[in-house]
Structures are given as C-alpha cells and as structure tokens.
Design a protein around this motif. Structure first.
Motif, PDB file in Angstrom:
ATOM      1  N   ARG A   1       5.908   6.322   8.281  1.00 26.25           N
ATOM      2  CA  ARG A   1       4.604   5.724   7.952  1.00 26.25           C
ATOM      3  C   ARG A   1       3.871   6.563   6.908  1.00 26.25           C
ATOM      4  O   ARG A   1       3.246   6.022   5.988  1.00 26.25           O
ATOM      5  CB  ARG A   1       3.760   5.600   9.213  1.00 26.25           C
TER       6      ARG A   1
ATOM      7  N   GLU B   1       2.723   5.320   3.117  1.00 33.59           N
ATOM      8  CA  GLU B   1       1.341   5.406   2.664  1.00 33.59           C
ATOM      9  C   GLU B   1       1.226   6.231   1.388  1.00 33.59           C
ATOM     10  O   GLU B   1       0.490   5.872   0.465  1.00 33.59           O
ATOM     11  CB  GLU B   1       0.473   6.014   3.764  1.00 33.59           C
TER      12      GLU B   1
ATOM     13  N   ASN C   1       0.001   5.165  -2.501  1.00 29.46           N
ATOM     14  CA  ASN C   1      -1.144   5.795  -3.154  1.00 29.46           C
ATOM     15  C   ASN C   1      -0.794   6.632  -4.383  1.00 29.46           C
ATOM     16  O   ASN C   1      -1.649   6.829  -5.242  1.00 29.46           O
ATOM     17  CB  ASN C   1      -1.877   6.685  -2.142  1.00 29.46           C
TER      18      ASN C   1
ATOM     19  N   VAL D   1      -6.286  10.533   0.915  1.00 33.54           N
ATOM     20  CA  VAL D   1      -5.084  10.664   1.736  1.00 33.54           C
ATOM     21  C   VAL D   1      -4.706  12.134   1.897  1.00 33.54           C
ATOM     22  O   VAL D   1      -4.325  12.582   2.980  1.00 33.54           O
ATOM     23  CB  VAL D   1      -3.914   9.869   1.112  1.00 33.54           C
TER      24      VAL D   1
END
Length: 318
Positions: free
Chosen positions: A18, A22, A26, A259
């Motif tokens: 995951r 992500e 980004n 992030v």
C-alpha cells in the motif's frame, strides 16, 4: 530466535505494498511536472513582457519573476531535503535493523541506537512539513496573480451593466466569426496554391500555337497565429490558464511532501513502540525486532522515491 524470525508477516507485506502504491501515485509524475512548471513560468513571463499595457519594466513582471525565483529555490531546497531524508532512512534500514538482530548487541545498546534515531526524525519531519507548506503557499500566490493582471489591464471578470455585457458578447462573437472565416479562407487559398504547384506546367494550344506556363514549387507558409495583437482579454485568458496549471502542478509537490511527513511521523511511532518493547521489564526483543523490520519494509520504497527526487528523476517502479 526462530528460523523465520527475520521474515516479514503478511500484514507487513500488505502495508508495504500500500505504501509503494501511494508513493508511486505521488512521486512518479513530479519530474515532468517540474519541467511543465518551468515552461509555464516562462510562458507567463513572455506574455507579460510582450503586452503593451505591461512590458518588461512593469512591477507585475518583477513580481512574477520573484515567484519564479522562489519556485526554483523551494524546489532546490526540497531536493536537498529529499537527499538527506533518503540517507537517514537508508541508514535506518541498513544499520539499525540489522544491528538490532545481532546477538552481540545488548538491549541497552539497542535502546540507545533507537533513541538516537528517534532524536533525528523530527528534523526530517519538520523539513517535509515546511516543503509542503512552501509549495502550497506558492501555489496560492500563483493562482491569485491573474487578478492583479486583470486589475492592471482594467478588465472585470464579470461586466457590471447589462449593455456592457451584451456589447462584450457581440464583440467576442464577431472576433470568433472573423477568426473562423480567416482560417477557412487561408486554407482555401493554400489548397489552391498547392494544387497549382503540383501541376508544375500547363500547356495551352490554339490554332497550332502552344504556350507553356510553368509554376514554381509552392511552399506552404503557415499563417502566423500571432499576426494580430492579442486583446487584453485574450492576454488575461492565456495568463489565467497558465497560472491555473502551475498551481495545480504545485499541489502535486505539496501532496508528495505531505506523504513524506506522514511517513516520518509513522516511523517515529514505530521506533517509539520498538523502544517500549526494549525498555519494558522484562524486555521483549522479538517484538522490538519485528516492529523495526516492519518499519524498514514500509519505508524502503520511500528511499527510492526521495533519491530519485533529489536527482531530478522519476522513481523506477517495476
């Protein structure tokens, strides 16, 4: 320690997957976004300098150039931060985690190492937060810049009076019709010239007398789009479009650093939990080591992203 103590759990692998997805979302477009932002900044600067009502010496040109320089500095600083953060995370995965599993390291030494890493994380966390805020603030200033241009050109976004609105609509409709007809006429003329040029020679005969007419090869000259001077409203439209695109792409940088900040915050939590397992009575070394390995697995893709970002490249996700 059991034979499979060094293997990550299924939940750890899922968390890593995951995190990787992500990060890919980004970071993968940031290199092209940066090139686009630079080109858009140049485009707006050229529009401002070539507009008679503004020109090179106008304060708006200076203000735009300052925004442009700020963007360059923010981006360069963020690249440096990315390199430092990547180095820190790499040391965590390649030094702290392996040493924590070594039988030669005591629990006291393990607690000390974890403590040192915990002391350093806030530096990178705060840098990520500052980078996200700077990109966000810059995007907001770029987004409102066209309003200042509109004020200078004395153009209102929405005409006040009914007749002013009607006249503006008629004016724009006439201009649209003229541009369409002009393009159509140009294409017809160009097509006719190309057709004649392909013949190269025509022969006319009358009463035994022949006459050859030679045509030179026609080279198509594309009509200049900017032959006519752009109206203030058209200039504003161009600048608004470019500024909106810049602001949108700066949002991608803001999100990417958000992030990174979250990743640093999570690492801090993971290390604090690992230290708690090492300081409790009695210590639980297996739980401490497992927590450290899980953290290293989740943050490994971030090292790749930050290294690529620091060098102005895109991360290579397989």
């Amino acid at each position: 320690m059991s034979a499979d103590a060094g293997l990550p759990s299924y939940s750890d692998v899922q968390a890593a997957y995951r995190a990787r997805s992500e990060l890919k979302q980004n970071f993968v477009t940031l290199t092209n976004d940066q090139l686009d932002i630079q080109e858009l900044f140049r485009s707006v600067a050229a529009q401002l300098e070539s507009t008679p009502e503004i020109g090179e010496q106008h304060p708006l040109c200076n203000e735009w150039n300052e925004l442009r320089q700020r963007h360059r500095k923010v981006y360069r600083d963020s690249q440096q931060n990315a390199g430092l953060c990547a180095h820190f995370l790499k040391n965590f995965a390649e030094i702290l985690v392996p040493l924590s599993q070594s039988p030669d390291i005591s629990m006291g030494q393990k607690r000390q190492m974890i403590g040192k890493f915990l002391e350093t994380i806030p530096v990178h966390l705060n840098a990520a937060k500052e980078n996200a805020e700077k990109f966000g603030e810059l995007g907001k200033e770029v987004e409102v810049f066209p309003r200042k241009v509109a004020s200078t050109l004395r153009i209102k976004a929405e005409p006040n009076g009914f007749f002013e609105s009607v006249w503006t609509g008629i004016e724009e409709l006439c201009m649209s019709i003229w541009n369409t007809l002009n393009r159509l006429l140009t294409k017809i003329v160009n097509t006719f010239k190309v057709m004649l040029s392909r013949l190269e020679k025509l022969r006319f005969s009358c009463f035994g007398i022949s006459l050859d007419v030679h045509f030179t090869r026609y080279r198509s000259l594309e009509p200049e789009e900017d032959m006519h001077e752009m109206t203030p409203r058209q200039v504003l439209g161009e600048i608004e479009g470019d500024a909106k695109a810049i602001a949108l792409k700066l949002t991608a940088f803001e999100s990417a650093w958000h992030v990174v900040r979250l990743a640093c915050s999570r690492l801090m939590s993971d290390l604090a939990l690992a230290r708690s397992f090492a300081t409790c009575v009695p210590p639980i070394p297996q739980a401490c080591d497992s927590n450290l390995r899980a953290a290293a697995l989740v943050h490994a893709p971030l090292v790749e992203c930050l290294n690529a970002y620091s060098m102005g490249k895109s991360p290579d996700f397989c």
